[in-house]
Design a protein around this motif. Structure first.
Motif, PDB file in Angstrom:
ATOM      1  N   PHE A   1       0.686  -1.196  -0.124  1.00 58.32           N
ATOM      2  CA  PHE A   1       0.101   0.053   0.125  1.00 58.32           C
ATOM      3  C   PHE A   1       0.895   1.234  -0.047  1.00 58.32           C
ATOM      4  N   SER A   2       2.063   1.111   0.620  1.00 63.64           N
ATOM      5  CA  SER A   2       2.858   2.497   0.650  1.00 63.64           C
ATOM      6  C   SER A   2       3.316   2.873  -0.833  1.00 63.64           C
ATOM      7  N   ALA A   3       3.389   1.946  -1.767  1.00 62.52           N
ATOM      8  CA  ALA A   3       3.592   2.017  -3.168  1.00 62.52           C
ATOM      9  C   ALA A   3       2.454   3.131  -3.645  1.00 62.52           C
ATOM     10  N   TYR A   4       1.416   3.181  -3.087  1.00 59.10           N
ATOM     11  CA  TYR A   4       0.386   3.898  -3.716  1.00 59.10           C
ATOM     12  C   TYR A   4      -0.173   5.153  -3.071  1.00 59.10           C
ATOM     13  N   THR A   5       0.807   5.735  -2.075  1.00 58.96           N
ATOM     14  CA  THR A   5       0.460   6.855  -1.478  1.00 58.96           C
ATOM     15  C   THR A   5      -0.042   7.942  -2.300  1.00 58.96           C
ATOM     16  N   TRP A   6       0.753   8.345  -3.250  1.00 55.22           N
ATOM     17  CA  TRP A   6       0.182   9.370  -4.072  1.00 55.22           C
ATOM     18  C   TRP A   6      -1.158   9.071  -4.735  1.00 55.22           C
ATOM     19  N   ALA A   7      -1.568   7.855  -5.133  1.00 56.00           N
ATOM     20  CA  ALA A   7      -2.743   7.523  -5.487  1.00 56.00           C
ATOM     21  C   ALA A   7      -3.626   7.651  -4.497  1.00 56.00           C
ATOM     22  N   PHE A   8      -3.524   7.378  -3.247  1.00 56.31           N
ATOM     23  CA  PHE A   8      -4.415   7.709  -2.064  1.00 56.31           C
ATOM     24  C   PHE A   8      -4.558   8.763  -1.889  1.00 56.31           C
ATOM     25  N   TRP A   9      -3.622   9.972  -1.995  1.00 55.31           N
ATOM     26  CA  TRP A   9      -3.719  11.412  -2.031  1.00 55.31           C
ATOM     27  C   TRP A   9      -4.564  11.737  -3.046  1.00 55.31           C
ATOM     28  N   GLY A  10      -4.695  11.345  -4.056  1.00 53.59           N
ATOM     29  CA  GLY A  10      -5.462  11.802  -5.494  1.00 53.59           C
ATOM     30  C   GLY A  10      -6.606  11.526  -5.018  1.00 53.59           C
ATOM     31  N   ILE A  11      -7.056  10.263  -4.423  1.00 53.83           N
ATOM     32  CA  ILE A  11      -8.789   9.904  -3.979  1.00 53.83           C
ATOM     33  C   ILE A  11      -8.748  10.555  -3.108  1.00 53.83           C
ATOM     34  N   VAL A  12      -8.129  11.116  -2.037  1.00 52.60           N
ATOM     35  CA  VAL A  12      -8.779  11.893  -0.963  1.00 52.60           C
ATOM     36  C   VAL A  12      -9.150  13.313  -1.894  1.00 52.60           C
ATOM     37  N   VAL A  13      -8.333  13.986  -2.866  1.00 54.28           N
ATOM     38  CA  VAL A  13      -8.550  15.143  -3.516  1.00 54.28           C
ATOM     39  C   VAL A  13      -9.958  14.850  -4.158  1.00 54.28           C
ATOM     40  N   LEU A  14     -10.373  13.661  -4.832  1.00 48.04           N
ATOM     41  CA  LEU A  14     -11.412  13.396  -5.409  1.00 48.04           C
ATOM     42  C   LEU A  14     -12.543  13.615  -4.536  1.00 48.04           C
ATOM     43  N   ILE A  15     -12.536  12.824  -3.326  1.00 51.67           N
ATOM     44  CA  ILE A  15     -13.572  12.917  -2.490  1.00 51.67           C
ATOM     45  C   ILE A  15     -13.688  14.042  -1.771  1.00 51.67           C
ATOM     46  N   ALA A  16     -12.692  14.930  -1.502  1.00 56.81           N
ATOM     47  CA  ALA A  16     -12.889  16.289  -0.837  1.00 56.81           C
ATOM     48  C   ALA A  16     -13.420  17.466  -1.820  1.00 56.81           C
ATOM     49  N   THR A  17     -13.302  17.138  -3.245  1.00 60.13           N
ATOM     50  CA  THR A  17     -13.796  17.838  -4.273  1.00 60.13           C
ATOM     51  C   THR A  17     -15.374  17.789  -4.287  1.00 60.13           C
ATOM     52  N   LEU A  18     -15.711  16.540  -4.096  1.00 58.81           N
ATOM     53  CA  LEU A  18     -17.013  16.066  -4.084  1.00 58.81           C
ATOM     54  C   LEU A  18     -17.776  16.832  -2.740  1.00 58.81           C
ATOM     55  N   LEU A  19     -17.163  16.711  -1.567  1.00 63.42           N
ATOM     56  CA  LEU A  19     -17.838  17.221  -0.418  1.00 63.42           C
ATOM     57  C   LEU A  19     -17.903  18.838  -0.550  1.00 63.42           C
ATOM     58  N   VAL A  20     -16.848  19.262  -1.041  1.00 65.89           N
ATOM     59  CA  VAL A  20     -17.105  20.863  -1.431  1.00 65.89           C
ATOM     60  C   VAL A  20     -18.134  21.052  -2.211  1.00 65.89           C
ATOM     61  N   GLN A  21     -18.316  20.625  -3.231  1.00 64.69           N
ATOM     62  CA  GLN A  21     -19.363  20.937  -4.058  1.00 64.69           C
ATOM     63  C   GLN A  21     -20.940  20.590  -3.596  1.00 64.69           C
ATOM     64  N   ALA A  22     -20.843  19.390  -2.623  1.00 62.33           N
ATOM     65  CA  ALA A  22     -22.031  19.343  -2.092  1.00 62.33           C
ATOM     66  C   ALA A  22     -22.469  20.413  -1.155  1.00 62.33           C
ATOM     67  N   LEU A  23     -21.421  20.912  -0.438  1.00 61.37           N
ATOM     68  CA  LEU A  23     -21.693  22.114   0.570  1.00 61.37           C
ATOM     69  C   LEU A  23     -22.185  23.418  -0.201  1.00 61.37           C
ATOM     70  N   VAL A  24     -21.151  23.593  -1.428  1.00 61.36           N
ATOM     71  CA  VAL A  24     -21.615  24.668  -2.253  1.00 61.36           C
ATOM     72  C   VAL A  24     -22.763  24.743  -2.671  1.00 61.36           C
ATOM     73  N   ALA A  25     -23.244  23.496  -3.312  1.00 64.14           N
ATOM     74  CA  ALA A  25     -24.785  23.470  -3.762  1.00 64.14           C
ATOM     75  C   ALA A  25     -25.605  23.603  -2.847  1.00 64.14           C
ATOM     76  N   ALA A  26     -25.589  22.976  -1.807  1.00 67.37           N
ATOM     77  CA  ALA A  26     -26.509  23.070  -0.704  1.00 67.37           C
ATOM     78  C   ALA A  26     -26.731  24.488  -0.138  1.00 67.37           C
ATOM     79  N   PHE A  27     -25.673  25.118   0.325  1.00 71.93           N
ATOM     80  CA  PHE A  27     -25.624  26.554   0.707  1.00 71.93           C
ATOM     81  C   PHE A  27     -26.348  27.500  -0.234  1.00 71.93           C
TER      82      PHE A  27
END
Length: 143
Positions: free
Chosen positions: A2-28
């Motif tokens: 799994f340590s070989a995929y650290t950068w992939a995991f960070w990219g996934i974090v960005v994808l999920i964070a982007t979705l959460l930000v979009q949900a909040l912006v749309a809701a507000f």
């Protein structure tokens, strides 16, 4: 492994964070409208309305997040090349961020709009990641 995929995991974090930000912006943005009704967008709204654009941005990400996360998870589980996997996930994540920003700032009915190119870039990265999974699985099956 799994340590070989650290950068992939960070990219996934960005994808999920982007979705959460979009949900909040749309809701507000929607909730701030006079007479807002939960779960209902005024059917007369179009791209001139930020409420419409923010909700469409979120809906578009919801449509794309399942194959994106599915391919990312499959790539890690089957052991694709970690650098290629991370690069493709980051292309997807950055393209979705630019798509979001363009959708928020450009009110256009034009098709294709500038955001369309970043939608396509993210989709191509997702297809490439799926192909990488298929090639890796096929190679492992033959070994």
């Amino acid at each position: 492994m799994f340590s070989a995929y650290t950068w992939a995991f960070w990219g996934i974090v960005v994808l999920i964070a982007t979705l959460l930000v979009q949900a909040l912006v749309a809701a507000f943005s929607k909730a701030s409208q006079p007479g807002a009704i939960p779960g209902k967008i005024d059917a007369s709204l179009s791209h001139a309305s930020f409420v419409f654009r923010s909700n469409r941005t979120f809906a578009n990400s919801l449509e794309n997040i399942t194959p994106m996360l599915g391919c990312a998870l499959l790539a890690i589980l089957v052991g694709t090349n970690a650098a290629a996997t991370a690069a493709l996930i980051w292309v997807m994540a950055l393209a979705r961020l630019v798509h979001m920003w363009l959708y928020y700032v450009i009110a256009t009915e034009k098709n294709p709009s500038p955001r369309s190119y970043f939608y396509l870039l993210a989709m191509l990265a997702n297809i490439a990641l799926l192909l990488l999974c298929v090639i890796t699985l096929a190679t492992q099956s033959m070994a």
